[in-house]
Design a protein around this motif. Structure first.
Motif, PDB file in Angstrom:
ATOM      1  N   UNK A  37      81.239  50.690  33.921  1.00  0.00           N
ATOM      2  CA  UNK A  37      82.054  50.596  32.542  1.00  0.00           C
ATOM      3  C   UNK A  37      81.177  49.148  32.242  1.00  0.00           C
ATOM      4  N   UNK A  38      80.874  49.506  31.039  1.00  0.00           N
ATOM      5  CA  UNK A  38      79.631  47.748  30.677  1.00  0.00           C
ATOM      6  C   UNK A  38      80.422  48.117  29.416  1.00  0.00           C
ATOM      7  N   UNK A  39      80.311  46.719  29.107  1.00  0.00           N
ATOM      8  CA  UNK A  39      80.338  46.053  27.519  1.00  0.00           C
ATOM      9  C   UNK A  39      79.921  44.380  27.108  1.00  0.00           C
ATOM     10  N   UNK A  40      79.826  44.251  25.787  1.00  0.00           N
ATOM     11  CA  UNK A  40      79.288  43.353  25.736  1.00  0.00           C
ATOM     12  C   UNK A  40      78.464  42.046  24.725  1.00  0.00           C
ATOM     13  N   UNK A  56      80.669  52.134  22.012  1.00  0.00           N
ATOM     14  CA  UNK A  56      80.272  51.024  22.954  1.00  0.00           C
ATOM     15  C   UNK A  56      80.833  50.258  23.008  1.00  0.00           C
ATOM     16  N   UNK A  57      81.395  49.010  24.234  1.00  0.00           N
ATOM     17  CA  UNK A  57      82.728  48.493  23.351  1.00  0.00           C
ATOM     18  C   UNK A  57      81.589  46.808  23.631  1.00  0.00           C
ATOM     19  N   UNK A  65      85.040  37.116  25.713  1.00  0.00           N
ATOM     20  CA  UNK A  65      83.340  38.130  26.546  1.00  0.00           C
ATOM     21  C   UNK A  65      83.973  37.805  27.661  1.00  0.00           C
ATOM     22  N   UNK A  66      83.736  36.526  27.647  1.00  0.00           N
ATOM     23  CA  UNK A  66      83.089  36.250  28.966  1.00  0.00           C
ATOM     24  C   UNK A  66      84.524  35.672  30.256  1.00  0.00           C
TER      25      UNK A  66
END
Length: 323
Positions: A37-40, A56-57, A65-66
């Motif tokens: 599970x990746x987001x950026x 993509x997320x 995001x943080x």
């Protein structure tokens, strides 16, 4: 705790990537394929739009995001040029201070020092994949970029073994081979085999182009291959090279000394034998290592007394950690 038993599975941790250029974006794509599970985050709306359009997320909102990373206990990956990280580190310390932090930046001591100054309470294990191209941006990303690449993971005497395994597992998840090293040893090594070639490529390109357009028309493999990295965006090159200035100065000085000696040898004796022979032997040594199957680090239980020192010792024998 053994290395094999401690590797997190793809469902154990979310990954939050700050910076979605060539390296960060390729990592996002590769991790998503591997089941993470990746987001950026990226400050460029165009980059985020391209990432989202690719499934993509991604977001342009750093604080949100943080905060999401903090809620998920995500591993945060810094993937921006070293010149941009101070502000990012301050935001990480403010909004996700309990998350494990790593990075994919090509210098390690400068990043470790910046973390100590701007996010002193954050757990940090540095990383650097030896992969890339002369292109940049989301359009250049490739989920296979890290396949069989060497990925240095910072290994100091006080490195937390669980955190180290998490970062090493991230590298292995995208097909890379892990090389344990201390930050200063890494920086000396990459000054010689990565950063110096950027300067020699720039010099070769400038001399070749300065000769004539005929020279450029005649240019073939040696010029093309020897100047490839000079095609990288100048700002990205400068950020990398200048951040490793002390180590780069040392190898640049040795290079200049060797070239001056070759010039004098050619002028006085009509030969360049010494430099050519030394370079030929060195290239054969590289080909012998690069062309062989990777030799794994063995006999190390991560977390046992002296594990980091033993990892570094075996890595200096060109061994890699395979988990």
């Amino acid at each position: 705790m053994t290395a094999a038993s401690a590797i997190p599975t793809s469902s154990d941790r979310s990954i939050c990537i700050l910076g979605l250029g060539l390296i960060g974006g390729s990592l996002m794509r590769a991790l998503q394929i591997s089941g993470h599970h990746v987001f950026g985050f990226n400050r460029s709306a165009a980059t985020v739009e391209a990432a989202v359009a690719s499934g993509h997320d991604a977001s342009t909102d750093l604080v949100a995001t943080l905060e999401r990373a903090a809620a998920d206990d995500a591993v945060i990956v810094l993937a921006t040029p070293v010149t941009t990280i101070e502000d990012l580190l301050g935001e990480v310390a403010a909004h996700a201070p309990n998350c494990l932090l790593t990075d994919v930046i090509s210098v390690k001591q400068a990043v470790a020092d910046a973390v100590a100054r701007h996010a002193p309470g954050v757990r940090y294990v540095g990383g650097h994949p030896m992969a890339g191209t002369s292109r940049s941006g989301w359009a250049a990303t490739d989920p296979e970029l890290f396949r069989d690449a060497m990925w240095m993971v910072s290994t100091e005497d006080d490195t937390d073994p669980s955190d180290w395994l998490t970062v090493a597992a991230l590298a292995r998840a995208v097909g890379a081979l892990v090389v344990p090293a201390a930050p200063d040893a890494h920086d000396r090594a990459v000054a010689a085999i990565s950063h110096l070639p950027h300067l020699t490529a720039a010099a070769t390109a400038a001399v070749g182009a300065g000769e004539s357009e005929l020279a450029l028309r005649l240019a073939a493999g040696s010029f093309r291959d020897g100047t490839r990295v000079a095609g990288t965006a100048p700002g990205l090159q400068r950020a990398m090279l200048e951040a490793n200035g002390i180590a780069l100065l040392n190898v640049l000085s040795e290079t200049i000394d060797r070239l001056l000696a070759a010039r004098d040898e050619l002028r006085d004796h009509g030969t360049v034998e010494i430099l050519v022979d030394d370079g030929h032997r060195a290239r054969l040594a590289y080909e012998a290592i690069a062309g062989s199957d990777p030799v794994p680090i063995t006999g190390v239980v991560v977390g046992d007394p002296g594990w980091a020192q033993e990892m570094r010792r075996q890595a200096h024998q060109a061994r890699v950690w395979l988990g």
